[in-house]
Design a protein around this motif. Structure first.
Motif, PDB file in Angstrom:
ATOM      1  N   LEU A 141      43.367  41.600  40.076  1.00  0.00           N
ATOM      2  CA  LEU A 141      43.550  42.978  39.614  1.00  0.00           C
ATOM      3  C   LEU A 141      42.278  43.518  38.958  1.00  0.00           C
ATOM      4  CD1 LEU A 141      47.024  43.594  37.967  1.00  0.00           C
ATOM      5  CD2 LEU A 141      46.039  44.614  40.005  1.00  0.00           C
ATOM      6  N   VAL A 142      41.607  42.635  38.159  1.00  0.00           N
ATOM      7  CA  VAL A 142      40.410  43.072  37.444  1.00  0.00           C
ATOM      8  C   VAL A 142      39.334  43.528  38.429  1.00  0.00           C
ATOM      9  CG1 VAL A 142      38.458  42.176  36.138  1.00  0.00           C
ATOM     10  CG2 VAL A 142      40.760  41.805  35.329  1.00  0.00           C
ATOM     11  N   LYS A 176      33.413  40.875  38.151  1.00  0.00           N
ATOM     12  CA  LYS A 176      33.573  39.778  39.118  1.00  0.00           C
ATOM     13  C   LYS A 176      33.532  38.434  38.414  1.00  0.00           C
ATOM     14  CE  LYS A 176      33.889  41.238  43.439  1.00  0.00           C
ATOM     15  NZ  LYS A 176      32.917  42.192  43.986  1.00  0.00           N
ATOM     16  N   ARG A 177      32.533  38.324  37.504  1.00  0.00           N
ATOM     17  CA  ARG A 177      32.410  37.034  36.817  1.00  0.00           C
ATOM     18  C   ARG A 177      33.624  36.796  35.917  1.00  0.00           C
ATOM     19  NH1 ARG A 177      27.286  36.734  33.612  1.00  0.00           N
ATOM     20  NH2 ARG A 177      26.328  37.026  35.644  1.00  0.00           N
ATOM     21  N   LYS A 178      34.060  37.859  35.269  1.00  0.00           N
ATOM     22  CA  LYS A 178      35.229  37.749  34.398  1.00  0.00           C
ATOM     23  C   LYS A 178      36.439  37.297  35.220  1.00  0.00           C
ATOM     24  CE  LYS A 178      37.773  40.807  31.270  1.00  0.00           C
ATOM     25  NZ  LYS A 178      37.881  42.247  30.968  1.00  0.00           N
ATOM     26  N   ALA A 179      36.597  37.937  36.394  1.00  0.00           N
ATOM     27  CA  ALA A 179      37.725  37.592  37.261  1.00  0.00           C
ATOM     28  C   ALA A 179      37.667  36.126  37.661  1.00  0.00           C
ATOM     29  CB  ALA A 179      37.694  38.479  38.500  1.00  0.00           C
TER      30      ALA A 179
END
Lengths: 351, 287
Positions: free
Chosen positions: B282-283, A4-7
């Protein structure tokens, strides 16, 4: 959580980068601070401008027009026109006026002058007299002593204006001096000042703006938005009309514009001097008849754009813009100048 | 021993995935139908302009507002017809095609349940997005190239290899003219990538392909309307649709590159925004 954080990071970073890029692209160029340049006197600056031969260059010139001119049907709007200009430094040039999906091209070559309209597919060729360019050059040479000419020009200007160098500016990315002409207080004119930006290195005028009373935005501005000095390819100064073009030959000596059909040349008379010069002329009867004949509603148009006036000169219409006024009387007299209406009235009455 | 137990490959190579995706795209009947219809447009334009009285066409309409000036000249030239067709279709049909391709890529597959296979397979999400984006990119390139190709062919059939004159009145050599058409195709494709990236982003958020089509098309229309309002001139530099008219610049001589470069950079900005949003969605998507 980690994904989530990466997104979120990717989304924010990517969007911010894109938006920042758009913002940078949208920023108007030339917002840089004024450059530091050595001091120069007005007379010296004018002298160097007169002395300089325009160098080979290419650039884009734009006209910005806030005249408050009424939009006339059938007359192309003047504002925000841009033209690409090429000059070989030796009397040959090319100007391409861009329209949205067509182009007006003017080519001044060695022996001929061409104009080409891509929308209509027509071209006009004007043969230049063989000695035209030599004459042009020797005239330049005969202006021999630029310092003396400059002194004369500045003296002449100073009869009606204050000439000064007022700081510097950056025009099309180049450092420039701002030469300012301010009308003397007793001049009855609409113009507050005229500023000419002169390239500090090449001494070529890069921009001219006309400012009127009451606003800081120029009422009229013409100048380069891009300029590059350097030799230009020779093929730009030659022109051969593309296949399928209607070519007309025009008589020599008058390369600019179509000549009126009427044999009667309009008579011009000038009153006043300096900034409150008024030009008086008479709209040729023939022209008015032709306009009527072609179905143009001249009266209606005048009613729409001008306001009716009456006075000792008779009656007529006055059309006002921010830098100039024109007065057309019922009987076809025309007075125009960079002056308020009152001055035009006097000029018409005093004849 | 080491040699014997070479571990089974855990991920498919990207090139194979891309090839599979492309085969998938170009075997769809609707893809071929769209390409076929786009190919017809220059043919129709060429025939219509040849049949129509050229003098009536050149005097009609106010100059310089709607690309109308380009049209009379279009039929006459191998150079102008492809560019005129690209300029016209770039206003609506090509963005529509790009949006369709972007909609199929993610939302379409979600709605038929085939995206689930992608998400569960040992394929990274970045690689998945890359494959999908390349699919959209290839399709848009094909669309632009098809229009240019039939444009050139139509003009050749109607006129022979006659005139290659620019708007500035100069005449180009054939390689030069082909280079300009290629430049136009490349530039248009870049613009379509920007549209496709936005479509992919929307596509990642929804499972209804129609939503993608409607929002991209609606966006193009809204941008065009905003672009025509003078009161919003401060907003115009941000609108992608505003730069699309500068495609005409490839017909000028020498080509004024400033607007084209500016338009390309703006498209790159939209591309970055669209792809990063699509990736972010998408992730975090569950298989």
């Amino acid at each position: 959580m980690n994904t989530k954080r990466k997104a979120a990071t990717v989304a924010v970073a990517g969007t911010a980068a894109g938006a920042l890029g758009l913002g940078l692209l949208a920023m108007p160029a030339g917002a840089d601070s004024a450059p530091e340049l050595p001091e120069i006197g007005a007379q010296q600056l004018v002298g160097s401008v007169l002395k300089t031969e325009p160098p080979a260059m290419s650039g884009t010139a734009t006209v910005d027009n806030e005249l408050g001119l009424p939009a006339m049907p059938g007359v192309p709007a003047l504002d925000a026109q841009s033209a690409r200009v090429y000059y070989d430094g030796d009397g040959k040039g090319r100007v391409a006026m861009e329209q949205q999906s067509s182009e007006l091209t003017y080519v001044l070559g060695d022996k001929e002058f061409w104009s080409y309209d891509s929308a209509e597919g027509t071209a006009t060729r004007t043969a230049l007299p063989a000695d035209a360019r030599d004459k042009h050059r020797s005239a330049k040479a005969a202006g021999a002593d630029p310092t003396r000419t400059a002194a004369q020009v500045v003296d002449r200007l100073e009869e009606s204006s204050t000439v000064s160098v007022d700081g510097t500016a950056r025009v099309a990315g180049r450092a420039a001096y701002e030469l300012v002409l301010t009308p003397k207080p007793d001049e009855r004119t609409l113009v507050r000042e005229v500023r000419v930006a002169v390239d500090a290195e090449k001494r070529l005028p890069l921009r001219m703006s006309v400012l009127t009373h009451g606003t800081t935005d120029p009422a009229f501005e013409i100048g380069f938005s891009e300029i590059e000095f350097g030799p230009q390819p020779e093929r730009l100064f030659e022109f051969s009309p593309p296949e399928g073009t209607k070519v007309t030959e025009s008589e020599a000596g008058r390369p600019d514009g179509p000549r009126g059909e009427s044999g009667e040349e309009p008579q011009f008379r000038v009153t006043g001097d300096g900034w409150d010069t008024v030009v008086l002329t008479r709209v040729p009867q023939e022209m008015r008849d032709r306009a009527q004949g072609e179905g143009a509603d001249v009266e209606g148009m005048l009613d729409r754009f001008g306001k009716p006036v009456q006075g000792e000169f008779g009656s007529g219409h006055v059309i006002e813009t921010r830098i100039g006024t024109a007065l057309i009387t019922e009987d076809g007299r025309l007075a125009a100048g960079a002056v308020p209406e009152q001055v035009l009235r006097q000029a018409l009455e005093n004849r | 021993m080491d040699v014997m137990t070479k571990p089974a490959r855990r991920t498919a190579p990207a090139s194979r995935l891309v090839r599979a995706e492309l085969r998938w795209i170009f075997r769809r009947p609707r893809t071929l139908a769209v390409l076929g219809l786009l190919a017809l447009i220059p043919v129709i334009m060429g025939i219509a302009l040849t049949v129509a009285d050229p003098t009536a066409a050149s005097s009609g309409g106010p100059p310089g507002n709607d690309g109308g000036n380009l049209l009379p000249a279009a039929a006459a030239s191998v150079l102008v017809l492809p560019i005129a067709a690209l300029t016209m279709t770039l206003q609506m049909l090509l963005p529509l095609a790009a949006a369709m391709s972007g909609a199929d890529a993610l939302a379409g597959e979600t709605s038929t349940g085939t995206l689930r296979g992608w998400l569960l397979a040992p394929v990274g999400r970045a690689k998945l997005l890359l494959v999908k984006a390349l699919g959209v990119a290839t399709f848009t390139l094909a669309a632009a190239a098809v229009i240019a190709a039939t444009g050139i062919l139509t003009a050749l059939v109607i006129n022979g290899d006659g005139t290659l004159s620019t708007l500035s009145g100069t005449t180009l050599s054939i390689p030069d003219a082909v280079g300009r058409v290629a430049l136009a195709v490349g530039w248009v494709t870049l613009q379509l990538w920007a549209v496709g990236a936005i479509a992919l982003a929307i596509s990642a958020f929804t499972e209804h392909p129609m939503v993608v089509l409607a929002s991209v098309l609606g966006g193009v229309i809204v941008f065009t309307v905003l672009g025509s309002l003078d009161a919003l001139s401060w907003l115009h530099p941000f609108l992608l649709t505003e730069v699309w008219w500068s495609l005409v610049d490839v017909l000028r001589d020498p080509v004024p590159a400033a607007d084209l470069i500016d338009g390309g950079l703006k498209a790159a900005c939209y591309l970055a925004i669209g792809l990063s949003l699509a990736y972010a969605r998408l992730v975090s998507k569950d298989g």
